[in-house]
Scaffold this motif. Structure first.
Motif, PDB file in Angstrom:
ATOM      1  N   PRO A 227      -7.310  13.141  -1.277  1.00  0.00           N
ATOM      2  CA  PRO A 227      -6.162  13.608  -0.485  1.00  0.00           C
ATOM      3  C   PRO A 227      -5.773  12.669   0.658  1.00  0.00           C
ATOM      4  N   LYS A 228      -6.721  11.847   1.107  1.00  0.00           N
ATOM      5  CA  LYS A 228      -6.408  10.894   2.191  1.00  0.00           C
ATOM      6  C   LYS A 228      -5.488   9.774   1.694  1.00  0.00           C
ATOM      7  N   THR A 229      -5.592   9.492   0.405  1.00  0.00           N
ATOM      8  CA  THR A 229      -4.941   8.301  -0.180  1.00  0.00           C
ATOM      9  C   THR A 229      -3.710   8.673  -0.992  1.00  0.00           C
ATOM     10  N   SER A 230      -2.587   8.059  -0.674  1.00  0.00           N
ATOM     11  CA  SER A 230      -1.370   8.298  -1.458  1.00  0.00           C
ATOM     12  C   SER A 230      -1.434   7.540  -2.783  1.00  0.00           C
ATOM     13  N   LEU A 231      -0.854   8.150  -3.805  1.00  0.00           N
ATOM     14  CA  LEU A 231      -0.850   7.518  -5.131  1.00  0.00           C
ATOM     15  C   LEU A 231      -0.211   6.124  -5.086  1.00  0.00           C
TER      16      LEU A 231
ATOM     17  N   LYS B 135       2.408  16.624   1.127  1.00  0.00           N
ATOM     18  CA  LYS B 135       2.549  15.181   0.883  1.00  0.00           C
ATOM     19  C   LYS B 135       2.008  14.388   2.068  1.00  0.00           C
ATOM     20  N   ASN B 136       1.816  13.089   1.871  1.00  0.00           N
ATOM     21  CA  ASN B 136       1.499  12.183   2.977  1.00  0.00           C
ATOM     22  C   ASN B 136       2.809  11.517   3.384  1.00  0.00           C
ATOM     23  N   ILE B 137       3.261  11.838   4.591  1.00  0.00           N
ATOM     24  CA  ILE B 137       4.602  11.372   4.997  1.00  0.00           C
ATOM     25  C   ILE B 137       4.476  10.312   6.090  1.00  0.00           C
ATOM     26  N   HIS B 138       5.062   9.154   5.828  1.00  0.00           N
ATOM     27  CA  HIS B 138       5.073   8.080   6.835  1.00  0.00           C
ATOM     28  C   HIS B 138       6.522   7.811   7.223  1.00  0.00           C
ATOM     29  N   LYS B 139       6.795   7.874   8.555  1.00  0.00           N
ATOM     30  CA  LYS B 139       8.120   7.461   9.033  1.00  0.00           C
ATOM     31  C   LYS B 139       7.930   6.200   9.862  1.00  0.00           C
TER      32      LYS B 139
ATOM     33  N   GLY C 280       0.822  -1.213   0.000  1.00  0.00           N
ATOM     34  CA  GLY C 280       0.000   0.000   0.000  1.00  0.00           C
ATOM     35  C   GLY C 280       0.850   1.255   0.000  1.00  0.00           C
ATOM     36  N   ALA C 281       0.558   2.152   0.936  1.00  0.00           N
ATOM     37  CA  ALA C 281       1.213   3.462   0.930  1.00  0.00           C
ATOM     38  C   ALA C 281       2.564   3.467   1.649  1.00  0.00           C
ATOM     39  N   ILE C 282       3.047   2.301   2.064  1.00  0.00           N
ATOM     40  CA  ILE C 282       4.339   2.286   2.794  1.00  0.00           C
ATOM     41  C   ILE C 282       5.328   1.302   2.165  1.00  0.00           C
TER      42      ILE C 282
ATOM     43  N   PRO D 120     -10.385   5.486   9.933  1.00  0.00           N
ATOM     44  CA  PRO D 120     -10.467   4.290   9.075  1.00  0.00           C
ATOM     45  C   PRO D 120     -10.035   4.519   7.630  1.00  0.00           C
ATOM     46  N   LYS D 121      -9.917   5.768   7.198  1.00  0.00           N
ATOM     47  CA  LYS D 121      -9.511   6.036   5.809  1.00  0.00           C
ATOM     48  C   LYS D 121      -8.107   6.607   5.721  1.00  0.00           C
ATOM     49  N   ASN D 122      -7.398   6.673   6.840  1.00  0.00           N
ATOM     50  CA  ASN D 122      -6.092   7.332   6.832  1.00  0.00           C
ATOM     51  C   ASN D 122      -4.947   6.492   7.367  1.00  0.00           C
ATOM     52  N   ILE D 123      -5.239   5.371   8.014  1.00  0.00           N
ATOM     53  CA  ILE D 123      -4.128   4.702   8.711  1.00  0.00           C
ATOM     54  C   ILE D 123      -4.200   3.167   8.589  1.00  0.00           C
ATOM     55  N   ASN D 124      -4.709   2.703   7.433  1.00  0.00           N
ATOM     56  CA  ASN D 124      -4.646   1.266   7.145  1.00  0.00           C
ATOM     57  C   ASN D 124      -3.212   0.754   7.227  1.00  0.00           C
ATOM     58  N   VAL D 125      -2.274   1.629   6.896  1.00  0.00           N
ATOM     59  CA  VAL D 125      -0.853   1.234   6.902  1.00  0.00           C
ATOM     60  C   VAL D 125      -0.416   0.667   8.260  1.00  0.00           C
ATOM     61  N   ALA D 126      -0.985   1.174   9.349  1.00  0.00           N
ATOM     62  CA  ALA D 126      -0.591   0.679  10.685  1.00  0.00           C
ATOM     63  C   ALA D 126      -1.062  -0.760  10.887  1.00  0.00           C
TER      64      ALA D 126
ATOM     65  N   ARG E  56       2.055  11.713   8.871  1.00  0.00           N
ATOM     66  CA  ARG E  56       1.861  13.164   8.819  1.00  0.00           C
ATOM     67  C   ARG E  56       1.141  13.469   7.513  1.00  0.00           C
ATOM     68  N   LYS E  57      -0.016  14.096   7.602  1.00  0.00           N
ATOM     69  CA  LYS E  57      -0.748  14.453   6.383  1.00  0.00           C
ATOM     70  C   LYS E  57      -1.249  15.879   6.504  1.00  0.00           C
ATOM     71  N   PRO E  58      -1.562  16.518   5.363  1.00  0.00           N
ATOM     72  CA  PRO E  58      -2.160  17.863   5.419  1.00  0.00           C
ATOM     73  C   PRO E  58      -3.537  17.799   6.101  1.00  0.00           C
TER      74      PRO E  58
ATOM     75  N   GLU F 233       7.756   9.758   1.485  1.00  0.00           N
ATOM     76  CA  GLU F 233       7.072  11.028   1.190  1.00  0.00           C
ATOM     77  C   GLU F 233       6.203  10.810  -0.028  1.00  0.00           C
ATOM     78  N   ASN F 234       4.946  10.499   0.222  1.00  0.00           N
ATOM     79  CA  ASN F 234       4.033  10.147  -0.865  1.00  0.00           C
ATOM     80  C   ASN F 234       3.316  11.361  -1.433  1.00  0.00           C
ATOM     81  N   ASN F 235       3.208  11.408  -2.752  1.00  0.00           N
ATOM     82  CA  ASN F 235       2.284  12.370  -3.348  1.00  0.00           C
ATOM     83  C   ASN F 235       0.871  11.839  -3.158  1.00  0.00           C
TER      84      ASN F 235
HETATM   85  O1  LIG Z   1      -2.400   6.660   1.646  1.00  0.00           O
HETATM   86  C1  LIG Z   1      -1.784   6.799   2.699  1.00  0.00           C
HETATM   87  O2  LIG Z   1      -0.774   7.543   2.812  1.00  0.00           O
HETATM   88  C2  LIG Z   1      -2.162   6.017   3.915  1.00  0.00           C
HETATM   89  C3  LIG Z   1      -3.575   5.783   4.088  1.00  0.00           C
HETATM   90  O3  LIG Z   1      -4.418   6.547   3.663  1.00  0.00           O
HETATM   91  C4  LIG Z   1      -3.981   4.588   4.826  1.00  0.00           C
HETATM   92  O4  LIG Z   1      -3.114   3.841   5.297  1.00  0.00           O
HETATM   93  O5  LIG Z   1      -5.200   4.349   4.954  1.00  0.00           O
END
Ligand SMILES: O=C([O-])CC(=O)C(=O)O
Ligand SMILES: NC(=O)C1=CN([C@@H]2O[C@H](COP(=O)(O)OP(=O)(O)OC[C@H]3O[C@@H](n4cnc5c(N)ncnc54)[C@H](O)[C@@H]3O)[C@@H](O)[C@H]2O)C=CC1
Length: 250
Positions: free
Chosen positions: A225-229, A199-203, A116-118, A168-174, A139-141, A218-220
């Motif tokens: 906007p919640k979802t990184s490309l 950007k959507n930044i995950h450390k 996914g986004a990580i 539920p729409k921002n942190i599936n990565v965890a 970290r997201k806008p 550092e995802n575009n």
């Molecule tokens: O897209 C992302 O940066 C992460 C995200 O929304 C998710 O994990 O749900």
């Protein structure tokens, strides 16, 4: 390849765009008919559909919501079909996870949870039991959280399970990290709404007996906007290499 998409939103559109030369039929299920009509107009191989199971379908791909994963996965895996799941947050629910694991014991299905986004899942897969702790700082806008704060704000600190309940729409990565490390106690989550970034930044910080690792992504964002490309691109990457005889980074 024929694919059944659960969800006809942003990620599905990106996957269709990138896979249009490989897909013969794309069945689309969404409770928003406008989304389906938009994709049918854009890609001639899309077909609006209710949920069904068929040998004609090579993959079910979920790009919808945690709720949709819970609604459709059981039927798919009871029928020995494979599913790719982006809303991995569903697996934070112990009863759902337990039920799925039990069904899989007598099924030929495989469930694929893309990175996914990580990144960094390869490190976790290699180290597994050697890992002491994992922290993800996301970290997201503010727009991603429907906020309008003008100063950086720590909006969540806690476990992955609590994080996905709240976002539920921002942190599936965890939850993807928790599934990879096979523990819901080892992953701690920080979520920051940051007006300075676009950007959507995950450390990701991994502390283990084999070493310490820090991964910065550092995802575009995509059109959502919640979802990184990178999230839908990880599904594309997986589908394209599924049949390769040489698999790199496994
Ligand atoms: O897209 C992302 O940066 C992460 C995200 O929304 C998710 O994990 O749900
Ligand atoms: N694993 C990861 O790293 C990431 C996962 N995601 C998740 O991927 C999923 C898709 O993201 P996007 O395409 O950007 O979202 P989106 O909001 O653009 O599209 C989702 C679509 O699914 C539909 N939908 C939701 N629940 C449904 C249900 N029960 N039945 C039928 N249709 C349903 C919605 O109407 C919408 O059209 C989201 O759950 C998101 O949180 C997003 C980014 C990263």
């Amino acid at each position: 390849m024929n694919i059944f998409f659960i969800g006809a939103g942003n990620c599905t559109e990106i996957i269709l765009e990138k896979m249009q030369n490989c897909i013969k039929k794309a069945y689309l299920l969404d409770y928003d008919v406008e989304k389906i009509n938009f994709l049918k107009e854009k890609f001639h191989f899309c077909i609006e559909s209710d949920f069904f199971i068929s040998d004609d379908i090579d993959f079910y791909v979920e790009c919808a919501s945690v709720e949709a994963v819970k609604k459709y996965t059981e039927n798919i895996i009871r029928n020995n079909k494979n599913i790719i799941i982006l809303s991995s947050g569903a697996f934070s629910d112990f009863d759902f996870r337990n039920n799925v694991e039990n069904i899989l014991k007598n099924s030929r299905s495989q469930i694929f949870i893309p990175s996914g986004a990580i990144g960094g899942i390869d490190i976790i897969n290699s180290l597994k039991d050697e890992i002491n702790s994992i922290t993800i700082e996301t970290r997201k806008p503010p727009l991603s959280f429907n906020m309008i704060n003008t100063k950086e704000e720590l909006i969540f600190y806690g476990t992955a399970e609590e994080a996905i309940k709240n976002y539920p729409k921002n942190i599936n990565v965890a939850i993807t990290l928790s599934m990879a490390v096979e523990s819901f106690d080892k992953v701690k989550v920080k979520i920051i709404s940051d007006p300075k970034i676009i950007k959507n930044i995950h450390k990701i910080f991994i502390d283990s007996k084999a070493g310490k690792y820090e991964i910065k992504i550092e995802n575009n964002p995509s059109n959502n906007p919640k979802t990184s490309l990178m999230a839908p691109l990880s599904v594309v990457g997986f589908l394209k290499k599924f049949n390769n005889s040489i698999k790199v980074g496994v």
